[in-house]
Design a protein around this motif. Structure first.
Motif, PDB file in Angstrom:
ATOM      1  N   VAL A  18       0.855  -1.182   0.000  1.00  0.00           N
ATOM      2  CA  VAL A  18       0.000   0.000   0.000  1.00  0.00           C
ATOM      3  C   VAL A  18       0.893   1.234   0.000  1.00  0.00           C
ATOM      4  O   VAL A  18       1.790   1.354   0.836  1.00  0.00           O
ATOM      5  CB  VAL A  18      -0.930   0.013   1.234  1.00  0.00           C
ATOM      6  N   HIS A  19       0.650   2.152  -0.938  1.00  0.00           N
ATOM      7  CA  HIS A  19       1.460   3.372  -1.035  1.00  0.00           C
ATOM      8  C   HIS A  19       1.198   4.265   0.174  1.00  0.00           C
ATOM      9  O   HIS A  19       0.078   4.335   0.690  1.00  0.00           O
ATOM     10  CB  HIS A  19       1.128   4.119  -2.328  1.00  0.00           C
ATOM     11  N   ASP A  20       2.234   4.956   0.628  1.00  0.00           N
ATOM     12  CA  ASP A  20       2.132   5.817   1.806  1.00  0.00           C
ATOM     13  C   ASP A  20       1.052   6.881   1.661  1.00  0.00           C
ATOM     14  O   ASP A  20       0.411   7.253   2.643  1.00  0.00           O
ATOM     15  CB  ASP A  20       3.470   6.499   2.078  1.00  0.00           C
ATOM     16  N   SER A  21       0.839   7.407   0.468  1.00  0.00           N
ATOM     17  CA  SER A  21      -0.141   8.467   0.294  1.00  0.00           C
ATOM     18  C   SER A  21      -1.558   7.978   0.588  1.00  0.00           C
ATOM     19  O   SER A  21      -2.429   8.768   0.936  1.00  0.00           O
ATOM     20  CB  SER A  21      -0.071   9.047  -1.115  1.00  0.00           C
ATOM     21  N   ARG A  22      -1.810   6.676   0.489  1.00  0.00           N
ATOM     22  CA  ARG A  22      -3.136   6.124   0.801  1.00  0.00           C
ATOM     23  C   ARG A  22      -3.380   6.084   2.312  1.00  0.00           C
ATOM     24  O   ARG A  22      -4.501   5.895   2.751  1.00  0.00           O
ATOM     25  CB  ARG A  22      -3.296   4.723   0.216  1.00  0.00           C
ATOM     26  N   LEU A  23      -2.334   6.246   3.101  1.00  0.00           N
ATOM     27  CA  LEU A  23      -2.467   6.241   4.562  1.00  0.00           C
ATOM     28  C   LEU A  23      -2.577   7.641   5.145  1.00  0.00           C
ATOM     29  O   LEU A  23      -2.655   7.809   6.358  1.00  0.00           O
ATOM     30  CB  LEU A  23      -1.261   5.531   5.178  1.00  0.00           C
ATOM     31  N   TYR A  24      -2.585   8.655   4.290  1.00  0.00           N
ATOM     32  CA  TYR A  24      -2.596  10.044   4.762  1.00  0.00           C
ATOM     33  C   TYR A  24      -3.849  10.343   5.593  1.00  0.00           C
ATOM     34  O   TYR A  24      -3.758  10.776   6.734  1.00  0.00           O
ATOM     35  CB  TYR A  24      -2.491  10.998   3.566  1.00  0.00           C
ATOM     36  N   SER A  44       3.821  19.472   6.640  1.00  0.00           N
ATOM     37  CA  SER A  44       4.917  19.287   5.695  1.00  0.00           C
ATOM     38  C   SER A  44       5.062  17.802   5.418  1.00  0.00           C
ATOM     39  O   SER A  44       5.152  17.001   6.347  1.00  0.00           O
ATOM     40  CB  SER A  44       6.230  19.821   6.265  1.00  0.00           C
ATOM     41  N   ALA A  45       5.061  17.453   4.150  1.00  0.00           N
ATOM     42  CA  ALA A  45       5.207  16.053   3.750  1.00  0.00           C
ATOM     43  C   ALA A  45       6.118  15.997   2.539  1.00  0.00           C
ATOM     44  O   ALA A  45       6.312  17.002   1.849  1.00  0.00           O
ATOM     45  CB  ALA A  45       3.844  15.448   3.432  1.00  0.00           C
ATOM     46  N   ASP A  46       6.674  14.820   2.268  1.00  0.00           N
ATOM     47  CA  ASP A  46       7.568  14.718   1.120  1.00  0.00           C
ATOM     48  C   ASP A  46       6.775  14.609  -0.181  1.00  0.00           C
ATOM     49  O   ASP A  46       5.545  14.561  -0.179  1.00  0.00           O
ATOM     50  CB  ASP A  46       8.573  13.587   1.285  1.00  0.00           C
ATOM     51  N   ALA A  47       7.483  14.566  -1.285  1.00  0.00           N
ATOM     52  CA  ALA A  47       6.858  14.633  -2.607  1.00  0.00           C
ATOM     53  C   ALA A  47       5.964  13.432  -2.909  1.00  0.00           C
ATOM     54  O   ALA A  47       5.126  13.501  -3.804  1.00  0.00           O
ATOM     55  CB  ALA A  47       7.930  14.769  -3.685  1.00  0.00           C
ATOM     56  N   ALA A  48       6.085  12.346  -2.171  1.00  0.00           N
ATOM     57  CA  ALA A  48       5.208  11.193  -2.384  1.00  0.00           C
ATOM     58  C   ALA A  48       3.753  11.535  -2.070  1.00  0.00           C
ATOM     59  O   ALA A  48       2.842  10.878  -2.559  1.00  0.00           O
ATOM     60  CB  ALA A  48       5.666  10.023  -1.525  1.00  0.00           C
ATOM     61  N   TYR A  49       3.532  12.573  -1.273  1.00  0.00           N
ATOM     62  CA  TYR A  49       2.186  12.985  -0.898  1.00  0.00           C
ATOM     63  C   TYR A  49       1.637  14.086  -1.791  1.00  0.00           C
ATOM     64  O   TYR A  49       0.624  14.691  -1.482  1.00  0.00           O
ATOM     65  CB  TYR A  49       2.165  13.435   0.563  1.00  0.00           C
ATOM     66  N   ILE A  63      -6.065  23.396   6.455  1.00  0.00           N
ATOM     67  CA  ILE A  63      -4.663  23.047   6.690  1.00  0.00           C
ATOM     68  C   ILE A  63      -3.865  23.417   5.447  1.00  0.00           C
ATOM     69  O   ILE A  63      -4.237  23.073   4.332  1.00  0.00           O
ATOM     70  CB  ILE A  63      -4.526  21.536   6.967  1.00  0.00           C
ATOM     71  N   LYS A  64      -2.744  24.129   5.640  1.00  0.00           N
ATOM     72  CA  LYS A  64      -1.870  24.444   4.512  1.00  0.00           C
ATOM     73  C   LYS A  64      -0.971  23.245   4.223  1.00  0.00           C
ATOM     74  O   LYS A  64      -0.413  22.650   5.135  1.00  0.00           O
ATOM     75  CB  LYS A  64      -1.002  25.661   4.826  1.00  0.00           C
ATOM     76  N   SER A  65      -0.853  22.907   2.959  1.00  0.00           N
ATOM     77  CA  SER A  65      -0.016  21.788   2.535  1.00  0.00           C
ATOM     78  C   SER A  65       1.347  22.302   2.113  1.00  0.00           C
ATOM     79  O   SER A  65       1.453  23.038   1.139  1.00  0.00           O
ATOM     80  CB  SER A  65      -0.662  21.068   1.350  1.00  0.00           C
ATOM     81  N   ASN A  66       2.372  21.928   2.841  1.00  0.00           N
ATOM     82  CA  ASN A  66       3.742  22.279   2.472  1.00  0.00           C
ATOM     83  C   ASN A  66       4.384  21.019   1.876  1.00  0.00           C
ATOM     84  O   ASN A  66       5.153  20.330   2.521  1.00  0.00           O
ATOM     85  CB  ASN A  66       4.521  22.785   3.682  1.00  0.00           C
ATOM     86  N   ILE A  67       3.991  20.761   0.624  1.00  0.00           N
ATOM     87  CA  ILE A  67       4.422  19.549  -0.069  1.00  0.00           C
ATOM     88  C   ILE A  67       5.071  19.952  -1.386  1.00  0.00           C
ATOM     89  O   ILE A  67       4.448  20.659  -2.180  1.00  0.00           O
ATOM     90  CB  ILE A  67       3.219  18.619  -0.346  1.00  0.00           C
ATOM     91  N   TYR A  90      10.142  23.453   5.118  1.00  0.00           N
ATOM     92  CA  TYR A  90      10.308  22.058   4.706  1.00  0.00           C
ATOM     93  C   TYR A  90      11.601  21.463   5.266  1.00  0.00           C
ATOM     94  O   TYR A  90      11.658  20.274   5.567  1.00  0.00           O
ATOM     95  CB  TYR A  90      10.303  21.963   3.182  1.00  0.00           C
ATOM     96  N   LYS A  91      12.626  22.288   5.454  1.00  0.00           N
ATOM     97  CA  LYS A  91      13.891  21.797   6.010  1.00  0.00           C
ATOM     98  C   LYS A  91      13.714  21.282   7.442  1.00  0.00           C
ATOM     99  O   LYS A  91      14.465  20.440   7.897  1.00  0.00           O
ATOM    100  CB  LYS A  91      14.945  22.900   5.982  1.00  0.00           C
ATOM    101  N   LYS A  92      12.693  21.787   8.143  1.00  0.00           N
ATOM    102  CA  LYS A  92      12.439  21.351   9.514  1.00  0.00           C
ATOM    103  C   LYS A  92      11.762  19.987   9.560  1.00  0.00           C
ATOM    104  O   LYS A  92      11.517  19.443  10.624  1.00  0.00           O
ATOM    105  CB  LYS A  92      11.581  22.390  10.236  1.00  0.00           C
ATOM    106  N   ARG A  93      11.456  19.424   8.392  1.00  0.00           N
ATOM    107  CA  ARG A  93      10.844  18.103   8.312  1.00  0.00           C
ATOM    108  C   ARG A  93      11.823  17.013   8.738  1.00  0.00           C
ATOM    109  O   ARG A  93      11.467  15.846   8.839  1.00  0.00           O
ATOM    110  CB  ARG A  93      10.370  17.853   6.873  1.00  0.00           C
ATOM    111  N   SER A  94      13.046  17.388   9.039  1.00  0.00           N
ATOM    112  CA  SER A  94      14.037  16.402   9.486  1.00  0.00           C
ATOM    113  C   SER A  94      13.598  15.717  10.775  1.00  0.00           C
ATOM    114  O   SER A  94      14.112  14.642  11.101  1.00  0.00           O
ATOM    115  CB  SER A  94      15.390  17.065   9.684  1.00  0.00           C
ATOM    116  N   ALA A  95      12.637  16.302  11.488  1.00  0.00           N
ATOM    117  CA  ALA A  95      12.113  15.664  12.696  1.00  0.00           C
ATOM    118  C   ALA A  95      11.483  14.319  12.360  1.00  0.00           C
ATOM    119  O   ALA A  95      11.557  13.374  13.144  1.00  0.00           O
ATOM    120  CB  ALA A  95      11.092  16.573  13.371  1.00  0.00           C
ATOM    121  N   VAL A  96      10.884  14.210  11.184  1.00  0.00           N
ATOM    122  CA  VAL A  96      10.283  12.947  10.753  1.00  0.00           C
ATOM    123  C   VAL A  96      11.377  11.901  10.551  1.00  0.00           C
ATOM    124  O   VAL A  96      11.259  10.757  11.003  1.00  0.00           O
ATOM    125  CB  VAL A  96       9.474  13.144   9.452  1.00  0.00           C
TER     126      VAL A  96
END
Length: 137
Positions: A18-24, A44-49, A63-67, A90-96
């Motif tokens: 199952v692709h990650d975007s289907r779990l959003y 903030s999500a990566d380009a897969a979303y 909700i604002k999408s930072n994708i 988006y650089k702060k997404r390193s927490a993920v």
């Protein structure tokens, strides 16, 4: 789903096919608390979303999408106004990524040896509780 400090907020599990975007949406629904009306303001999500459905889902909930735009999934470039994207945020997404490295430290979780989803989720919740206890304790 983690906060900006890498603390886990919600988790969902699915089969590997199952692709990650289907779990959003299920992951955001797992984060909802019925009595509390608060919700994230920016995700903030990566380009897969990068999907129209995800952006519309966020827009309907304020909700604002930072994708970033996933150039590999587009046959033709998007026409019209470009989507909003903040590189500094988006650089702060390193927490993920930090959360994933923490969760991989639990050798029972990666790779998944558990046969049943409920027992695997129990291990995930235990690992998250240990991580939160280490940070807050």
């Amino acid at each position: 789903m983690v906060d900006r400090n890498g603390l886990p907020l919600a988790c969902t599990v699915s089969p590997a096919n199952v692709h990650d975007s289907r779990l959003y949406e299920p992951t955001l629904k797992a984060f909802e608390i019925p009595e509390v009306q608060d919700h994230p303001t920016i995700i903030s999500a990566d380009a897969a979303y990068d999907a129209r459905e995800i952006r519309q889902y966020n827009r309907k909930r304020g909700i604002k999408s930072n994708i970033p735009v996933n150039k590999r999934s587009r046959v033709h470039p998007k026409r019209g106004r470009p989507v909003w994207f903040d590189r500094e945020l988006y650089k702060k997404r390193s927490a993920v990524e930090r959360f994933f490295s923490w969760i991989e430290a639990f050798k029972k979780i990666v790779p998944r040896y558990e046969r049943y989803e409920h027992s695997f989720m129990g291990l995930i919740h235990l690992a998250c509780a240990v991580m939160i206890g280490r940070i807050l304790g």
